[in-house]
Design an enzyme around this catalytic site. Structure first.
Site, PDB file in Angstrom:
ATOM      1  CB  SER A  47      -2.479   0.697  -3.677  1.00 19.19           C
ATOM      2  OG  SER A  47      -1.759  -0.122  -5.467  1.00 19.19           O
ATOM      3  CG  LEU A  48       0.838  -3.766  -0.161  1.00 15.22           C
ATOM      4  CD1 LEU A  48       1.049  -5.393  -1.358  1.00 15.22           C
ATOM      5  CD2 LEU A  48       1.669  -3.725   0.337  1.00 15.22           C
TER       6      LEU A  48
END
Length: 243
Positions: A78-79
């Site tokens: 994700s991030l």
């Protein structure tokens, strides 16, 4: 162990390096899992949280540059996938060797992050909790623990600003393979995942797993086996990763 490949792992929003603690026991001894702790959490709790993706990538690259003396790869969920990408560029700017591979998990390609613009403004506690519940992957007990939330929400708020304030600009393609991992029930679209291929001048692959945004938990062993296979394929030096 001589010849070990270092796998640097970048955490997802709100997480610390502990998110990858189990991986150390699950990958072969030829791969050393090295989760990177970001400022403001874990053992770096006393450092200020960062909300500028480029500044954070440059900081991490400077910290890593002294230890990149053997083959390495980058993984981020994700991030963390976006941060791993920017870290690879920041390391290149410092003249460091390219990673053996970059793994981006549950992350839209850097050029396809329009849906994250809503996070450019600081989120309230209520907004953060709502998004945290919608993403899944957070134990229910966390929502009932006021002390835990008081530690988690500031980190999550800063991480969402990292995503929301990020602005992509095109640079020369990375000279390493990019392997993208996605969840079949995740809201990150196939188009957004496939667009990662525009960021590499080397090999590209896209593999889908059963599950939602946190398929890395439900399909952990399958995912690690897949990654190890790709690392063996991409090893420039056959001694770097032993069977």
């Amino acid at each position: 162990m001589p010849g070990r490949l270092h796998l640097y792992c970048l955490p997802y929003s709100g997480a610390s390096a502990m998110a990858y603690a189990r991986w150390r026991r699950s990958l072969p001894a030829s791969v050393e899992v090295l989760p990177l702790e970001l400022p403001g959490r874990g053992r770096r709790f006393n450092e200020p949280l960062q909300t500028d993706m480029y500044a954070l990538a440059k900081q991490l690259a400077a910290e890593l540059s002294e230890s990149l003396k053997q083959p390495y790869a980058l993984f981020g969920h994700s991030l963390g996938g976006l941060l791993a990408f920017e870290l690879a560029h920041a390391l290149r700017q410092l003249g460091m060797p390219a990673p053996q591979a970059l793994f981006a998990s549950a992350a839209s390609a850097p050029s396809r992050r329009e849906s994250h613009l809503e996070l450019a403004q600081e989120q309230s506690d209520e907004q953060l909790l709502l998004r945290l519940r919608s993403l899944g992957g957070t134990p229910a007990a966390v929502f009932d623990d006021a002390e835990m939330l008081s530690l988690t929400l500031p980190v999550l708020r800063a991480d969402f600003l990292l995503c929301g304030r990020y602005r992509y600009y095109r640079r020369a393609r990375l000279g390493c393979p990019i392997h993208v991992l996605g969840g079949k029930a995740d809201r990150v679209s196939m188009d957004a995942l496939a667009a990662w291929q525009d960021e590499t001048a080397d090999d590209f692959s896209l593999e889908m797993f059963e599950g939602d945004h946190f398929f890395i938990n439900a399909c952990e062993q399958q995912l690690l086996e897949y990654m190890f296979g790709k690392l063996r394929e991409s090893g420039r030096d056959p001694r770097a990763i032993e069977a």
